[in-house]
Design a protein around this motif. Structure first.
Motif, mmCIF file in Angstrom:
data_model
loop_
_atom_site.group_PDB
_atom_site.id
_atom_site.type_symbol
_atom_site.label_atom_id
_atom_site.label_comp_id
_atom_site.label_asym_id
_atom_site.label_seq_id
_atom_site.Cartn_x
_atom_site.Cartn_y
_atom_site.Cartn_z
ATOM 1 N N SER A 1 62.849 84.761 27.181
ATOM 2 C CA SER A 1 62.548 85.141 25.794
ATOM 3 C C SER A 1 62.167 83.946 24.941
ATOM 4 O O SER A 1 61.319 84.057 24.037
ATOM 5 C CB SER A 1 63.752 85.848 25.164
ATOM 6 N N TYR A 2 62.774 82.792 25.193
ATOM 7 C CA TYR A 2 62.452 81.608 24.404
ATOM 8 C C TYR A 2 60.985 81.232 24.552
ATOM 9 O O TYR A 2 60.340 80.801 23.589
ATOM 10 C CB TYR A 2 63.349 80.437 24.818
ATOM 11 N N GLY B 1 63.311 71.689 12.743
ATOM 12 C CA GLY B 1 63.493 72.809 13.660
ATOM 13 C C GLY B 1 64.923 72.925 14.139
ATOM 14 O O GLY B 1 65.446 74.034 14.313
ATOM 15 N N SER B 2 65.576 71.779 14.331
ATOM 16 C CA SER B 2 66.972 71.775 14.765
ATOM 17 C C SER B 2 67.867 72.387 13.704
ATOM 18 O O SER B 2 68.780 73.169 14.013
ATOM 19 C CB SER B 2 67.427 70.340 15.069
ATOM 20 N N GLY C 1 62.961 82.189 15.028
ATOM 21 C CA GLY C 1 61.509 82.144 15.107
ATOM 22 C C GLY C 1 60.918 80.944 14.403
ATOM 23 O O GLY C 1 60.044 80.247 14.952
ATOM 24 N N TYR C 2 61.385 80.650 13.190
ATOM 25 C CA TYR C 2 60.869 79.492 12.457
ATOM 26 C C TYR C 2 61.252 78.186 13.150
ATOM 27 O O TYR C 2 60.470 77.233 13.176
ATOM 28 C CB TYR C 2 61.396 79.500 11.018
ATOM 29 N N GLY C 3 62.451 78.150 13.726
ATOM 30 C CA GLY C 3 62.866 76.951 14.443
ATOM 31 C C GLY C 3 61.980 76.671 15.643
ATOM 32 O O GLY C 3 61.671 75.517 15.962
ATOM 33 N N LEU C 4 61.512 77.748 16.304
ATOM 34 C CA LEU C 4 60.657 77.591 17.485
ATOM 35 C C LEU C 4 59.295 76.988 17.146
ATOM 36 O O LEU C 4 58.579 76.525 18.038
ATOM 37 C CB LEU C 4 60.464 78.946 18.174
ATOM 38 N N ALA D 1 63.289 75.024 25.406
ATOM 39 C CA ALA D 1 64.534 74.484 25.959
ATOM 40 C C ALA D 1 65.410 73.900 24.861
ATOM 41 O O ALA D 1 66.632 74.102 24.847
ATOM 42 C CB ALA D 1 64.221 73.415 27.005
ATOM 43 N N GLN D 2 64.799 73.154 23.927
ATOM 44 C CA GLN D 2 65.567 72.590 22.824
ATOM 45 C C GLN D 2 66.158 73.691 21.956
ATOM 46 O O GLN D 2 67.310 73.608 21.517
ATOM 47 C CB GLN D 2 64.674 71.674 21.989
ATOM 48 N N SER D 3 65.376 74.737 21.721
ATOM 49 C CA SER D 3 65.861 75.866 20.932
ATOM 50 C C SER D 3 67.047 76.529 21.614
ATOM 51 O O SER D 3 68.036 76.899 20.973
ATOM 52 C CB SER D 3 64.735 76.887 20.736
ATOM 53 N N ALA D 4 66.964 76.681 22.939
ATOM 54 C CA ALA D 4 68.056 77.305 23.686
ATOM 55 C C ALA D 4 69.334 76.488 23.570
ATOM 56 O O ALA D 4 70.419 77.028 23.330
ATOM 57 C CB ALA D 4 67.661 77.467 25.158
#
Length: 289
Positions: free
Chosen positions: A17-18, A137-138, A73-76, A82-85
């Motif tokens: 999904s990411y 984003g983080s 979504g905005y962070g992505l 991978a960082q988002s996960a």
């Protein structure tokens, strides 16, 4: 209850999904994309349960999940899948105290130690992200993690309700909320095969199915057990990202994720499985699956 039969597919679909969501929000307004995602995810469930429940709990749940999804979504837009996960799975840091405060669920010693070790690993992993767009984003992704923890605990609070009805109501209410406010954030969306594929995956296997699997696990297992075990998602996401990009993870990533893996193992040393016996809801989930 053995949650592995729900946890394993949840992990696989969540990891993918990411990547689909990352591509989707890069070609669409995140609010609009997530709003349509919720509607597409909720309508098939509505045809099965043929009802939605609109009350204080489902409205609060819909608000929490919608805010979480939009921030995700905005962070992505600024960080890799991978960082988002990895950053999203700071969620157990928030879920442990929230579970204690809201539903009086006391963590076991092993869960606390495992969470502390995994959180320390997450902190090490995050060091290279503390600058520029990745920092922005983080921050968005970490706030998303707080709202994810909030609705995870709220799922547990609503454990006496049918998971299908809860998710149908939450998805449709949340989708309507996001579509109503989407003109304020932009209505951009490139309607092509790629975007439609992204929407289809994050709405079905990465949407309604993962929401149901998560809800079922929250219904029959302690919050802290499930959330810390799900730390395996950022680990496998990083491995997959390295394979796709052919980039070797930094020492920060390797050491941080190694500690997260140790934390998972420690947190599972004791039982703590809920005593509630599976009911008809689980059979319904199997039919959908």
């Amino acid at each position: 209850m053995n949650i592995l039969k729900y946890l394993v597919p949840y992990i696989i679909f969540s990891i993918l999904s990411y990547y689909f969501a990352k591509d989707g929000v890069e070609h669409s307004s995140p609010v609009l994309f997530m709003g349509i995602r919720y509607i597409i995810a909720g309508l098939p469930l509505l045809m099965i349960v043929k009802k939605i429940v609109i009350n204080k709990d489902t409205i609060i749940l819909a608000i929490l999940t919608s805010i979480s999804s939009v921030l995700w979504g905005y962070g992505l837009l600024y960080v890799s899948p991978a960082q988002s996960a990895v950053l999203s799975y700071s969620m157990p840091i928030f879920s442990l105290p929230l579970a204690l405060i809201l539903i009086r669920e006391r963590p076991q010693k092993e869960e606390i130690i495992g969470l502390l070790v995994a959180t320390f690993g997450l902190s090490i992993y995050s060091i290279p992200l503390l600058s520029g767009f990745e920092l922005e984003g983080s921050e968005l992704t970490l706030i998303n993690a707080f709202f994810w923890a909030s609705y995870t605990v709220y799922y547990r609070k609503m454990k006496d309700m049918d998971p299908l009805i809860v998710n149908t109501s939450q998805l449709l209410l949340g989708g309507i909320m996001m579509l109503i406010v989407s003109p304020l954030f932009g209505l951009e969306m490139q309607l092509n095969f790629e975007t439609l594929t992204d929407l289809f995956f994050v709405s079905t296997l990465g949407g309604s199915v993962t929401f149901i699997l998560w809800n079922v696990m929250m219904k029959y297992e302690k919050v802290n057990k499930v959330t810390v075990a799900s730390f395996s998602i950022p680990i496998f996401s990083t491995v997959l990202d390295s394979i796709i990009t052919s980039d070797i993870p930094s020492l920060y990533s390797v050491f941080g994720l190694s500690l997260m893996a140790v934390g998972i193992g420690v947190s599972r040393l004791k039982g703590g499985v809920g005593k509630v016996k599976p009911k008809r809801q689980l059979k319904i989930v199997h039919k959908i699956w």
